[in-house]
Design a protein around this motif. Structure first.
Motif: not given
Length: 186
Positions: A129, A132-133, A135-136
């Motif tokens: 998570e 992903r955070d 990367e965003s």
């Protein structure tokens, strides 16, 4: 008849002897009766004393039994107190051992494979998570940098245009032209 005479003489002799010794016989009989009565009284006293002795012997044996029982119970109580002291010491030792085992168990449960795997899986999920955070956020950062670069270029172009217009305006009216700081602020 001779025998009758003799018999009469014997009887007379007996009566004389009786008369003579009757007082002594009566005294002797009275003494015997008194002795027998005294013997009966003494026998009654002896019987009473024997009964009292038997009672006291029974009570004494009961007392001795009670005293023996008390000594046995006292010794038993002392032994039990010694055992209790030993058991208390053993209990303290066992409590210390239990505390050590609990500590060891606590450290061993920290390394419980099932729990560690569960924690690892949970950590992997959290890491995924966060990645992903991240990367965003990285994408958003990259986009904002691109936007910033584009905006800086536009600002530079606008400033260049501004300076060109200012240079052309300077030749016409230098006092009316805004300064470069005012143009960049606009």
């Amino acid at each position: 008849m001779l025998t009758a005479n003799r018999l009469e003489k014997i009887m007379e002799l007996e009566q004389e002897l009786r008369a003579e010794y009757q007082q002594q016989l009566d005294n002797q009989q009275a003494a015997i009766d008194a002795a027998l009565a005294e013997k009966a009284d003494l026998q009654a006293t002896i019987d009473k004393q024997l009964e009292t002795i038997q009672e006291l012997t029974g009570k004494a044996s009961d007392t001795q039994k009670v005293e023996q029982r008390n000594r046995e119970l006292h010794n038993r109580a002392d032994n039990l107190q010694g055992e209790i002291a030993e058991l208390k010491q053993r209990l303290k030792t066992l409590q210390k051992d239990l505390a050590a085992v609990r500590e060891e168990n606590k450290t061993l449960t920290q390394y419980d494979p099932a729990r560690m795997k569960k924690n690892l899986d949970a950590s992997k999920k959290k890491l995924a998570e966060k990645q992903r955070d991240n990367e965003s956020l990285q994408k958003a950062l990259t986009e904002s940098r691109k936007e910033q670069a584009v905006l800086e270029r536009k600002v530079a172009e606008l400033e260049a245009k501004q300076t060109e217009t200012d240079a052309g305006d300077d030749s016409e009216t230098p006092a009316d032209a805004p300064s470069q700081d005012q143009a960049s602020a606009a």
